[in-house]
Design a protein around this motif. Structure first.
Motif, PDB file in Angstrom:
ATOM      1  N   SER A 186       0.849  -1.198   0.000  1.00 42.56           N
ATOM      2  CA  SER A 186       0.000   0.000   0.000  1.00 42.56           C
ATOM      3  C   SER A 186       0.878   1.240   0.000  1.00 42.56           C
ATOM      4  O   SER A 186       2.036   1.174   0.411  1.00 42.56           O
ATOM      5  CB  SER A 186      -0.829   0.030   1.282  1.00 42.56           C
ATOM      6  OG  SER A 186      -1.631  -1.109   1.378  1.00 42.56           O
ATOM      7  N   PRO A 187       0.314   2.371  -0.402  1.00 40.90           N
ATOM      8  CA  PRO A 187       1.076   3.615  -0.318  1.00 40.90           C
ATOM      9  C   PRO A 187       1.413   3.956   1.138  1.00 40.90           C
ATOM     10  O   PRO A 187       0.678   3.574   2.058  1.00 40.90           O
ATOM     11  CB  PRO A 187       0.136   4.660  -0.919  1.00 40.90           C
ATOM     12  CG  PRO A 187      -1.217   4.032  -0.941  1.00 40.90           C
ATOM     13  CD  PRO A 187      -1.014   2.560  -0.992  1.00 40.90           C
ATOM     14  N   SER A 188       2.508   4.670   1.343  1.00 41.26           N
ATOM     15  CA  SER A 188       2.931   5.037   2.693  1.00 41.26           C
ATOM     16  C   SER A 188       1.946   6.019   3.328  1.00 41.26           C
ATOM     17  O   SER A 188       1.140   6.631   2.632  1.00 41.26           O
ATOM     18  CB  SER A 188       4.308   5.720   2.631  1.00 41.26           C
ATOM     19  OG  SER A 188       4.157   6.993   2.005  1.00 41.26           O
ATOM     20  N   ILE A 189       2.041   6.181   4.644  1.00 47.70           N
ATOM     21  CA  ILE A 189       1.179   7.143   5.333  1.00 47.70           C
ATOM     22  C   ILE A 189       1.414   8.549   4.782  1.00 47.70           C
ATOM     23  O   ILE A 189       0.484   9.307   4.558  1.00 47.70           O
ATOM     24  CB  ILE A 189       1.423   7.107   6.865  1.00 47.70           C
ATOM     25  CG1 ILE A 189       0.943   5.764   7.416  1.00 47.70           C
ATOM     26  CG2 ILE A 189       0.696   8.270   7.563  1.00 47.70           C
ATOM     27  CD1 ILE A 189       0.903   5.691   8.930  1.00 47.70           C
ATOM     28  N   GLU A 190       2.673   8.895   4.522  1.00 45.40           N
ATOM     29  CA  GLU A 190       2.983  10.226   3.979  1.00 45.40           C
ATOM     30  C   GLU A 190       2.278  10.454   2.646  1.00 45.40           C
ATOM     31  O   GLU A 190       1.724  11.523   2.394  1.00 45.40           O
ATOM     32  CB  GLU A 190       4.512  10.395   3.818  1.00 45.40           C
ATOM     33  CG  GLU A 190       5.223  10.746   5.111  1.00 45.40           C
ATOM     34  CD  GLU A 190       4.436  11.749   5.969  1.00 45.40           C
ATOM     35  OE1 GLU A 190       4.135  12.842   5.465  1.00 45.40           O
ATOM     36  OE2 GLU A 190       4.098  11.423   7.123  1.00 45.40           O
ATOM     37  N   THR A 191       2.311   9.435   1.792  1.00 46.07           N
ATOM     38  CA  THR A 191       1.627   9.544   0.491  1.00 46.07           C
ATOM     39  C   THR A 191       0.125   9.698   0.704  1.00 46.07           C
ATOM     40  O   THR A 191      -0.517  10.551   0.087  1.00 46.07           O
ATOM     41  CB  THR A 191       1.920   8.286  -0.371  1.00 46.07           C
ATOM     42  OG1 THR A 191       3.315   8.244  -0.610  1.00 46.07           O
ATOM     43  CG2 THR A 191       1.156   8.303  -1.685  1.00 46.07           C
ATOM     44  N   GLN A 192      -0.427   8.898   1.607  1.00 51.06           N
ATOM     45  CA  GLN A 192      -1.869   8.981   1.845  1.00 51.06           C
ATOM     46  C   GLN A 192      -2.251  10.343   2.408  1.00 51.06           C
ATOM     47  O   GLN A 192      -3.281  10.910   2.034  1.00 51.06           O
ATOM     48  CB  GLN A 192      -2.330   7.860   2.781  1.00 51.06           C
ATOM     49  CG  GLN A 192      -2.203   6.480   2.131  1.00 51.06           C
ATOM     50  CD  GLN A 192      -2.835   5.383   2.964  1.00 51.06           C
ATOM     51  OE1 GLN A 192      -4.007   5.460   3.307  1.00 51.06           O
ATOM     52  NE2 GLN A 192      -2.071   4.367   3.298  1.00 51.06           N
ATOM     53  N   ARG A 193      -1.421  10.879   3.290  1.00 49.44           N
ATOM     54  CA  ARG A 193      -1.723  12.217   3.856  1.00 49.44           C
ATOM     55  C   ARG A 193      -1.735  13.270   2.749  1.00 49.44           C
ATOM     56  O   ARG A 193      -2.626  14.098   2.661  1.00 49.44           O
ATOM     57  CB  ARG A 193      -0.682  12.582   4.941  1.00 49.44           C
ATOM     58  CG  ARG A 193      -0.895  11.826   6.260  1.00 49.44           C
ATOM     59  CD  ARG A 193       0.183  12.138   7.293  1.00 49.44           C
ATOM     60  NE  ARG A 193       0.283  13.549   7.648  1.00 49.44           N
ATOM     61  CZ  ARG A 193      -0.546  14.194   8.457  1.00 49.44           C
ATOM     62  NH1 ARG A 193      -1.556  13.551   9.013  1.00 49.44           N
ATOM     63  NH2 ARG A 193      -0.381  15.482   8.712  1.00 49.44           N
TER      64      ARG A 193
END
Ligand SMILES: O=c1nc2n(C[C@H](O)[C@H](O)[C@H](O)CO)c3cc(O)ccc3cc-2c(=O)[nH]1
Ligand SMILES: C[C@H]1O[C@@H](n2cnc3c(N)ncnc32)[C@H](O)[C@@H]1O
Ligand code: SF4
Length: 371
Positions: free
Chosen positions: A246-253
Motif C-alpha cells: 500500500s502507499p505510505s502514510i505520507e503519500t496517503q496524507r
C-alpha cells in the motif's frame, strides 16, 4: 481535450487546466482545513456475483469463469433482513463488471430466474432491500446510460470508483478497465440525476500528476451536474493476488489533502477505516469514514475487518470532532428542491414503518445510542 485513454471514444471532453494540476502538486496537509465532523453509514454488503469481465491485478474479488457464483433472491433477503435487524440503513451491492457477458453459467442462472441481464436482476435485488428496510447503494462497475436508467429509481445513491485516469499495468492485459468508460459512467449518473460516489485507488502505478488529473476530472463532472456526494481516497491493499503493498502514510496524507483542495466543500472526502490509517488522516481533510458493516465482511478486501462503532468513536475523539451517522444518500440531496431521490425511495424515507423510523432517526441525529 485531454489525453485520458478512452475519453474520445466516449465523447468525454474535460477541461483540465494545467495550472490547476500544478497548484495541486504543491498542496500538502498543512494547506487544508480539518473537517468539523466525521460521518459514516451502517451497511450490509451484498456481493451479488463474483463474475467479472475484467482481471485487475490488485483484485482478489473475482472468480474465473466456471467458479463464479451468484447470490440467490433468498440469500439477498436473508442478508438484508440481518442488516435491517442490526440497525443498518444501506444495502451495498458491489460486484463484478458485466458478469453475464463472459460467463455463460451466470447468464444461464439469470435466465433460469427469469432475468435477461444482471441489471434486471439488480433491480429485483434493490426491490428486496427496499421492502426489507434498507436503502440500496449499487456499484456494479461501468454502466451504460440505459443500464443505469434501469435501476436508478430503486437506489438512494450509486457509485463507481474512477480509480485513475491513467493507463496502468494493474488494469493491463486484454481485459483492461478503460478510464473513458468510467468517466462515462460518472457522467451517466449526472445525466440521470443520481447522487453519486466515486473515488481514486492509490498505489496502482499512477503518479502524482495522474492523481491530480483524476481528482480534477471528477471535479469537472461534478461542476456540470452537482451529483457527486463523496470521493473515496482508497489505498490499494495487499491480498493473495496483490503483494506490491500500500502507499505510505505520507503519500496517503498528501493525496487526501490534494483531494480536499481539489474538490468543492459540498463533496465529502472519504477514507475507508479498514484499509487506511484514518487516525493519521483526519487532519488532512477527511470528513467521512464510509460504509461500515456490523453484519458482513468487506468482500472486496476480506482480510481487512470492519472496525466496530467504538473504534470510529475513538478516531473522532482523537480528531476532536463529533461522529455522526448518515444515510447512503447525503442529506443535502434530500433537501435540495431538485428531484435527486425517486418517489419510490422518498416513500420509504417517509413511511410509517420501522424502517422509516430508522431512517428519520439517522437524519435527526438520534441513531448512535441504538448500537
Ligand atoms: O465495504 C466497502 N464499501 C465500499 N463502498 C461503499 C461506501 O463505503 C458506502 O457505500 C458509501 O459511502 C455510501 O454510503 C464503495 C462505494 C462506492 O460507490 C464505490 C466504491 C466503494 C468501495 C467500497 C469497498 O471497497 N468496500
Ligand atoms: C469496490 C472497489 O474496491 C477497489 N479495490 C479492488 N481491489 C482492491 C484492493 N486490493 N485494495 C483496495 N481497493 C480495492 C476497486 O477500486 C473497486 O472499485
Ligand atoms: S476490481 Fe472490480 S472490475 Fe476489477 S477485477 Fe475486481 S471486480 Fe472486476
Amino acid at each position: 481535450m485531454t489525453d485520458i485513454p478512452g475519453a474520445d471514444e466516449y465523447g468525454i471532453d474535460l477541461t483540465i487546466d494545467e495550472a490547476e494540476v500544478e497548484r495541486l502538486l504543491d498542496v500538502g496537509p498543512a494547506d487544508v482545513e480539518a473537517a468539523s465532523e466525521l460521518s459514516f453509514a451502517r451497511n450490509v454488503f451484498l456481493p451479488l456475483t463474483t463474475a467479472c469481465r475484467y482481471t485487475c491485478t490488485y483484485c482478489t474479488y473475482y472468480d474465473p469463469p466456471g467458479q463464479a457464483s451468484l447470490m440467490s433472491p433468498e440469500d439477498i433477503r436473508e442478508s438484508v433482513r440481518l442488516g435491517a435487524d442490526a440497525g443498518c440503513t444501506e444495502a451495498l451491492f458491489t460486484f463484478g463488471d458485466d458478469p453475464d457477458d463472459r460467463y455463460t453459467q451466470i447468464h444461464d442462472q439469470l435466465d433460469e430466474w427469469g432475468h435477461d441481464s444482471i441489471h434486471e436482476y439488480l433491480r429485483e435485488a434493490c426491490e428486496i432491500a427496499l421492502d426489507e428496510g434498507l436503502l440500496p447503494h449499487a456499484n456494479p462497475g461501468d454502466q451504460t446510460y440505459e443500464e443505469m436508467a434501469q435501476v436508478a429509481d430503486v437506489n438512494a445513491s450509486m457509485g463507481v470508483m474512477l480509480e485513475t485516469t491513467a493507463e496502468v499495468q494493474a488494469h493491463g492485459g486484454p481485459r483492461a478497465k478503460n478510464p473513458g468508460q468510467r468517466l462515462n459512467t460518472i457522467r451517466n449518473a449526472g445525466e440521470l440525476g443520481v447522487p453519486f460516489t466515486t473515488g481514486i485507488l492509490v498505489g496502482i502505478g499512477e503518479d502524482w500528476t495522474d492523481r491530480a488529473e483524476s481528482l480534477l476530472a471528477i471535479r469537472d463532472l461534478h461542476e456540470r451536474y452537482g451529483h457527486v456526494q463523496e470521493v473515496i481516497v482508497q489505498p490499494v491493499s495487499n491480498n493473495e493476488r496483490w503483494t506490491d503493498g500500500s502507499p505510505s502514510i505520507e503519500t496517503q496524507r498528501r493525496v487526501v489533502a490534494m483531494a480536499r483542495a481539489a474538490l468543492p466543500d459540498e463533496v465529502s472526502v472519504q477514507v475507508p477505516p479498514n484499509l487506511a490509517p484514518a487516525r493519521d488522516l483526519v487532519d488532512c481533510g477527511v470528513d467521512d469514514l464510509g460504509g461500515v458493516s456490523p453484519v458482513t465482511d468487506d468482500y472486496v478486501n476480506p482480510d481487512y475487518e470492519w472496525p466496530a462503532l467504538r473504534e470510529l468513536e475513538d478516531i473522532a475523539e482523537h480528531a476532536g470532532v463529533p461522529l455522526r451517522e448518515r444515510l447512503p444518500v447525503y442529506e443535502h440531496f434530500l433537501e435540495d428542491g431538485r428531484q435527486w431521490v425517486s418517489e419510490r425511495v422518498r416513500a420509504e424515507l417517509d413511511a410509517d414503518s420501522p424502517a422509516g423510523e430508522r431512517y428519520r432517526a439517522v437524519l435527526e441525529g438520534e441513531s448512535l445510542a441504538a448500537d
